[in-house]
Motif scaffolding. Structure first.
Motif, mmCIF file in Angstrom:
data_model
loop_
_atom_site.group_PDB
_atom_site.id
_atom_site.type_symbol
_atom_site.label_atom_id
_atom_site.label_comp_id
_atom_site.label_asym_id
_atom_site.label_seq_id
_atom_site.Cartn_x
_atom_site.Cartn_y
_atom_site.Cartn_z
ATOM 1 N N ASP A 31 0.843 -1.190 0.000
ATOM 2 C CA ASP A 31 0.000 0.000 0.000
ATOM 3 C C ASP A 31 0.879 1.241 0.000
ATOM 4 O OD1 ASP A 31 -2.387 -1.417 0.060
ATOM 5 O OD2 ASP A 31 -2.442 -1.486 2.250
ATOM 6 N N VAL A 32 0.409 2.286 -0.665
ATOM 7 C CA VAL A 32 1.165 3.540 -0.743
ATOM 8 C C VAL A 32 0.246 4.711 -0.412
ATOM 9 C CG1 VAL A 32 2.271 5.156 -2.346
ATOM 10 C CG2 VAL A 32 2.897 2.749 -2.396
ATOM 11 N N SER A 33 0.731 5.610 0.434
ATOM 12 C CA SER A 33 -0.011 6.836 0.726
ATOM 13 C C SER A 33 0.226 7.814 -0.418
ATOM 14 C CB SER A 33 0.475 7.453 2.044
ATOM 15 O OG SER A 33 -0.046 8.753 2.216
ATOM 16 N N ARG A 34 -0.824 8.094 -1.168
ATOM 17 C CA ARG A 34 -0.685 9.000 -2.307
ATOM 18 C C ARG A 34 -0.307 10.407 -1.869
ATOM 19 N NH1 ARG A 34 -3.346 7.536 -7.470
ATOM 20 N NH2 ARG A 34 -3.826 5.314 -7.383
ATOM 21 N N CYS A 40 3.647 9.844 -0.994
ATOM 22 C CA CYS A 40 4.510 9.304 -2.054
ATOM 23 C C CYS A 40 4.906 10.386 -3.052
ATOM 24 C CB CYS A 40 3.781 8.169 -2.775
ATOM 25 S SG CYS A 40 4.673 7.496 -4.199
ATOM 26 N N CYS A 77 11.576 2.698 -4.001
ATOM 27 C CA CYS A 77 10.989 1.410 -3.613
ATOM 28 C C CYS A 77 11.092 0.393 -4.742
ATOM 29 C CB CYS A 77 9.539 1.596 -3.182
ATOM 30 S SG CYS A 77 8.464 2.328 -4.442
ATOM 31 N N CYS A 109 10.847 -2.289 0.327
ATOM 32 C CA CYS A 109 10.217 -1.047 -0.124
ATOM 33 C C CYS A 109 9.894 -0.137 1.056
ATOM 34 C CB CYS A 109 8.957 -1.346 -0.929
ATOM 35 S SG CYS A 109 7.777 -2.434 -0.097
ATOM 36 N N CYS A 123 11.840 3.650 1.598
ATOM 37 C CA CYS A 123 11.056 4.841 1.249
ATOM 38 C C CYS A 123 11.458 6.039 2.103
ATOM 39 C CB CYS A 123 9.568 4.565 1.423
ATOM 40 S SG CYS A 123 8.522 5.996 1.032
ATOM 41 N N ALA A 129 6.093 6.322 3.122
ATOM 42 C CA ALA A 129 4.779 6.295 2.475
ATOM 43 C C ALA A 129 4.323 4.886 2.098
ATOM 44 C CB ALA A 129 4.812 7.158 1.215
ATOM 45 N N VAL A 130 5.176 3.880 2.340
ATOM 46 C CA VAL A 130 4.892 2.519 1.888
ATOM 47 C C VAL A 130 4.638 1.594 3.071
ATOM 48 C CG1 VAL A 130 5.726 0.576 0.501
ATOM 49 C CG2 VAL A 130 6.390 2.904 -0.096
ATOM 50 N N LEU A 155 -0.582 2.018 -7.917
ATOM 51 C CA LEU A 155 -0.551 2.475 -6.533
ATOM 52 C C LEU A 155 -0.570 4.003 -6.432
ATOM 53 C CD1 LEU A 155 2.119 0.064 -4.980
ATOM 54 C CD2 LEU A 155 -0.361 -0.214 -5.053
ATOM 55 N N ASN A 156 0.050 4.655 -7.413
ATOM 56 C CA ASN A 156 0.090 6.116 -7.413
ATOM 57 C C ASN A 156 0.454 6.607 -8.809
ATOM 58 O OD1 ASN A 156 -0.100 8.705 -6.408
ATOM 59 N ND2 ASN A 156 1.899 8.704 -5.417
#
Length: 218
Positions: free
Chosen positions: A113-116, A119, A125, A157, A161, A165-166, A185-186
């Motif tokens: 999962d990635v926080s948009r 990121c 990553c 990853c 980062c 964010a990951v 993911l983004n």
């Protein structure tokens, strides 16, 4: 065992494959076979009850139990085969939607999962992933893509980062695993020089650097 199978399924072709231990069977292959409509049966010897590696059998069956509902698995014992226990995985023709994720505790399946918001699409990553489960695709826009079937949950990853964010969670999506599909993911645009128009880098990264410089009075 051969005679019992032929009696039960006289019109169905089958192949018997002997392995030294059920722990050598890949759960990835079980799920892929299941999604392709293959009917699987595991004939487990009573000797497994006395084996020092009995825990491996228990772990394997517990992993199957975790995804029983998603894969529509059912268990069956064939009593007519002397001294043999049977686990049968019955197939169904319906496909499991790719949007369904199943959180698991033991099964070795993972989702990144990635926080948009955090990121920056820097691509670190993807560079650090040992299995190439992440990649930064450069086109009209930048896209960070993830391949569920390649991820081993190593956490490289997460550790690499720079923006934290990951994250990685144990989770299974049977359809994505079977097809090896890449999911986004983004995404973000490329920043260009206002003077010459040349690409500078990912726009989210440039904006993040700008924020940091401003916070330090630059």
């Amino acid at each position: 065992v051969y005679g019992e199978l032929r009696e039960r399924e006289p019109e169905v072709p089958f192949l018997i494959y002997e392995v030294s231990c059920i722990s050598s069977v890949s759960i990835f292959e079980v799920i892929r076979a299941r999604l392709k409509g293959v009917k699987l049966a595991f004939y487990i010897s009573p000797a497994c009850e006395r084996c020092k590696r009995r825990d491996a059998v228990v772990d394997f069956l517990s992993m199957l139990e975790e995804v029983r509902e998603e894969l529509d698995l059912s268990y069956e014992v064939i009593n007519s085969v002397e001294r043999v226990k049977t686990l049968s995985l019955r197939s169904r023709t319906t496909r499991i939607p790719s949007s369904i994720w199943k959180e698991v505790k033991k099964a070795p399946f993972f989702r990144v999962d990635v926080s948009r918001d955090e990121c920056t699409l820097c691509g670190v990553c993807a560079d650090k992933c040992p299995k190439d489960a992440l990649k930064l695709e450069v086109g009209g826009v930048l896209k960070l893509l993830f391949n569920h079937s390649s991820c081993i949950g190593c956490g490289s990853c997460v550790a690499s980062c720079p923006e934290s964010a990951v994250s990685v969670v144990r989770s299974l999506n049977p359809e994505l695993l079977s097809k090896g599909t890449w999911i986004e993911l983004n995404e973000g645009a490329m920043a260009r020089c206002k003077e010459c128009g040349k690409v500078i880098g990912p726009e989210p990264l440039i904006k993040k650097l700008e924020e940091k410089l401003r916070s330090r009075g630059a």
